[in-house]
Design a protein around this motif. Structure first.
Motif, PDB file in Angstrom:
ATOM      1  N   SER A   1      38.080  23.714  29.814  1.00  0.00           N
ATOM      2  CA  SER A   1      37.686  24.738  29.728  1.00  0.00           C
ATOM      3  C   SER A   1      37.889  25.905  28.713  1.00  0.00           C
ATOM      4  O   SER A   1      37.367  25.876  27.449  1.00  0.00           O
ATOM      5  N   VAL A   2      39.175  25.884  28.503  1.00  0.00           N
ATOM      6  CA  VAL A   2      39.329  26.146  27.294  1.00  0.00           C
ATOM      7  C   VAL A   2      39.570  25.221  25.641  1.00  0.00           C
ATOM      8  O   VAL A   2      38.854  25.801  25.031  1.00  0.00           O
ATOM      9  N   ARG A   3      39.814  24.575  26.293  1.00  0.00           N
ATOM     10  CA  ARG A   3      39.226  23.571  24.898  1.00  0.00           C
ATOM     11  C   ARG A   3      38.142  23.493  24.259  1.00  0.00           C
ATOM     12  O   ARG A   3      37.600  23.701  23.067  1.00  0.00           O
TER      13      ARG A   3
ATOM     14  N   GLY B   1      36.053  25.806  24.967  1.00  0.00           N
ATOM     15  CA  GLY B   1      35.335  26.886  24.789  1.00  0.00           C
ATOM     16  C   GLY B   1      34.607  28.285  25.559  1.00  0.00           C
ATOM     17  O   GLY B   1      34.409  29.024  25.563  1.00  0.00           O
TER      18      GLY B   1
ATOM     19  N   SER C   1      38.382  31.351  26.585  1.00  0.00           N
ATOM     20  CA  SER C   1      38.336  31.666  25.790  1.00  0.00           C
ATOM     21  C   SER C   1      39.912  31.453  25.646  1.00  0.00           C
ATOM     22  O   SER C   1      40.494  30.761  24.671  1.00  0.00           O
TER      23      SER C   1
ATOM     24  N   GLY D   1      43.535  22.261  20.298  1.00  0.00           N
ATOM     25  CA  GLY D   1      41.985  22.701  19.437  1.00  0.00           C
ATOM     26  C   GLY D   1      43.040  24.716  20.751  1.00  0.00           C
ATOM     27  O   GLY D   1      41.800  25.127  20.590  1.00  0.00           O
ATOM     28  N   MET D   2      43.479  24.027  20.575  1.00  0.00           N
ATOM     29  CA  MET D   2      44.586  25.240  21.760  1.00  0.00           C
ATOM     30  C   MET D   2      45.242  26.245  20.464  1.00  0.00           C
ATOM     31  O   MET D   2      46.528  25.899  19.850  1.00  0.00           O
TER      32      MET D   2
ATOM     33  N   ASN E   1      41.292  29.627  23.338  1.00  0.00           N
ATOM     34  CA  ASN E   1      40.724  28.801  22.184  1.00  0.00           C
ATOM     35  C   ASN E   1      40.636  29.342  20.165  1.00  0.00           C
ATOM     36  O   ASN E   1      40.541  30.052  20.288  1.00  0.00           O
ATOM     37  N   ASN E   2      41.238  28.036  19.726  1.00  0.00           N
ATOM     38  CA  ASN E   2      41.079  27.656  18.747  1.00  0.00           C
ATOM     39  C   ASN E   2      40.280  29.111  17.721  1.00  0.00           C
ATOM     40  O   ASN E   2      40.136  29.620  17.090  1.00  0.00           O
ATOM     41  N   LYS E   3      39.224  28.409  17.715  1.00  0.00           N
ATOM     42  CA  LYS E   3      37.570  29.315  17.377  1.00  0.00           C
ATOM     43  C   LYS E   3      37.654  30.311  17.366  1.00  0.00           C
ATOM     44  O   LYS E   3      37.369  31.177  17.206  1.00  0.00           O
ATOM     45  N   THR E   4      37.980  31.020  19.216  1.00  0.00           N
ATOM     46  CA  THR E   4      38.018  32.193  19.522  1.00  0.00           C
ATOM     47  C   THR E   4      39.279  33.034  18.806  1.00  0.00           C
ATOM     48  O   THR E   4      38.960  33.930  17.938  1.00  0.00           O
TER      49      THR E   4
END
Length: 331
Positions: A79-81, A83, A86, A137-138, A241-244
Motif C-alpha cells: 500500500s505504501v509502495r 501510494g 502515505s 519507491g519508499m 511513499n516517495n511521491k508523498t
C-alpha cells in the motif's frame, strides 16, 4: 463603474475566499500492524502526529491507523509502495528488494539494545537502506524497535532436542524461515494477524516474537512457556511513499523527518522499559520463562551459523558490514 475602494474591497474579499483552499493542510496517513498499547502505536500518536502538525504549523495533518486495521505487514508494504497509504512502520519485509537491510535480522548479531541502537544510528544504519528509495519507491525516515525475539510455546524448551516436532510460526521472510529451520522445528509462515487463532486452534504450537508483541497480542493467554533465545533483533522502519515525500516542501520534509526521529526515540525508550514489565506480567499470569544455560545458548548460536554463509552468497557486500557491526559491539 468600480471605484478604487470598491476594487480594493473586492480584491480583499477574493483573497479571503481562496485562502482556505490555497492553504488546505496535507494529510499524511500512517499505519502499522501493532496493537494500540504497543510502543510504536503510542509513539506515533503521542509524538509523531503532534510533532508533524506542530512543526509544520498546521500545514500537515497526520492520521494514525494502528492494530492492522489497514492490513498486515505485506499489505501495508504494498500500500505504501503504491501510494494508497502515505507511510507505514514495517520490519525488514523488503529484504529481497533492498540489498543489505536483511543483515539486521541475522541471528545473534547484536549483543544488546545499546549495541543495536548504536549501529542503526550510525553510518552503518544508513548504508543498510541506501537503495530503499530506488528499489522500493519508499523513503526511509528512522529506525524504531520491535526487540529481541523469544519463543512462546505450549511446552517448555530447555535444549535443542525440544524443538523437534514443534510447529512454530515464523514470518514469511526468507532469512527468517532459514533461521527457524535451523532450530529443527517445523516452521509455518503466517501473517501476524492470524497467530492468535492459529495458536487457539492448535494449528501451531508456538510463535517467536519480541516480548511486547507477545503481551500486546495476548498470545500468552494460550501458550504458557517462553524460551528467552534472543535469536534475532527486529527493528521497525519508518517508511514514506516517495511521491508523498517528494511532494512536500523542504520545510515540511524537515518536520516529518524530525517527528519520525523523535517518535523512534520514544519508541526505543518505551520498549526497553516495558520489557521488564512484560516479563513480570507474564510470570504473574503463570507463564514460565526459561533462560538458556551456557550449553544451550552455545548450541543455538552454532545451529545458526549457516544462515550467515547463505546470506553472504546472495549479498556479497554483507560480510564486511557484519564485521563492522560486530566491531562496534566490542568497543
Amino acid at each position: 463603474m468600480f471605484t478604487r475602494k470598491t476594487l480594493a474591497a473586492l480584491t480583499i474579499t477574493s483573497a479571503l475566499a481562496v485562502t482556505p483552499a490555497a492553504f488546505a493542510a496535507k494529510m499524511i496517513t500512517v499505519a502499522n500492524f501493532f496493537p494500540d498499547t504497543h510502543p510504536n502505536s503510542i509513539a506515533l500518536k503521542d509524538t509523531f502526529k503532534k510533532d508533524v502538525e506542530s512543526i509544520s504549523n498546521g500545514e500537515l495533518k497526520v492520521k494514525v491507523f494502528s492494530n492492522g486495521v489497514l492490513g498486515a505487514e505485506e499489505k501495508l508494504y504494498n500500500s505504501v509502495r503504491g501510494g494508497t497509504i502515505s507511510m507505514a512502520i514495517l520490519g525488514t519485509i523488503m529484504d529481497k528488494e533492498v540489498e543489505n537491510v536483511g543483515i539486521i535480522q541475522l541471528p545473534f548479531l547484536f549483543k544488546n539494545y545499546e549495541h543495536a541502537q548504536t549501529v542503526l544510528n550510525s553510518d552503518i544504519g544508513q548504508k543498510l537502506v541506501n537503495d530503499m528509495d530506488t528499489n522500493t519507491g519508499m523513503h526511509f525516515l528512522a529506525y524504531g524497535v520491535q526487540g529481541f525475539r523469544v519463543v512462546a510455546s505450549n511446552r517448555e524448551i530447555s535444549s535443542m532436542e525440544d524443538f523437534k516436532g514443534l510447529r512454530l510460526r515464523f514470518p514469511g521472510i526468507t532469512s527468517m524461515l532459514e533461521i527457524g529451520n535451523n532450530l529443527g522445528a517445523n516452521i509455518t509462515p503466517l501473517p501476524i494477524s492470524e497467530v492468535f487463532s492459529a495458536l487457539e486452534q492448535g494449528v501451531v504450537d508456538g510463535v517467536e516474537n519480541p516480548y511486547p508483541n507477545i503481551v500486546a497480542s495476548k498470545w500468552y493467554e494460550i501458550v504458557k512457556y517462553i524460551t528467552e533465545t534472543n535469536h534475532v533483533f527486529t527493528p521497525n522502519l519508518y517508511l514514506m511513499n516517495n511521491k508523498t515525500w517528494n511532494g512536500l516542501s523542504k520545510e515540511q520534509q524537515k518536520a516529518v523527518s524530525t517527528a519520525a526521529q523523535n517518535a523512534a526515540k520514544q519508541e526505543w525508550s518505551l520498549l526497553i522499559k516495558q520489557e521488564a514489565q512484560n516479563k513480570a506480567k507474564l510470570e504473574q499470569d503463570g507463564v514460565k520463562i526459561t533462560v538458556p544455560n551456557q550449553d544451550f545458548h552455545t548450541a543455538l548460536i552454532q545451529a545458526e551459523q549457516s544462515a550467515y554463509e547463505s546470506f553472504y552468497k546472495s549479498h556479497p557486500e554483507a560480510r564486511d558490514i557484519v564485521q563492522e557491526i560486530i566491531a562496534l559491539g566490542e568497543k
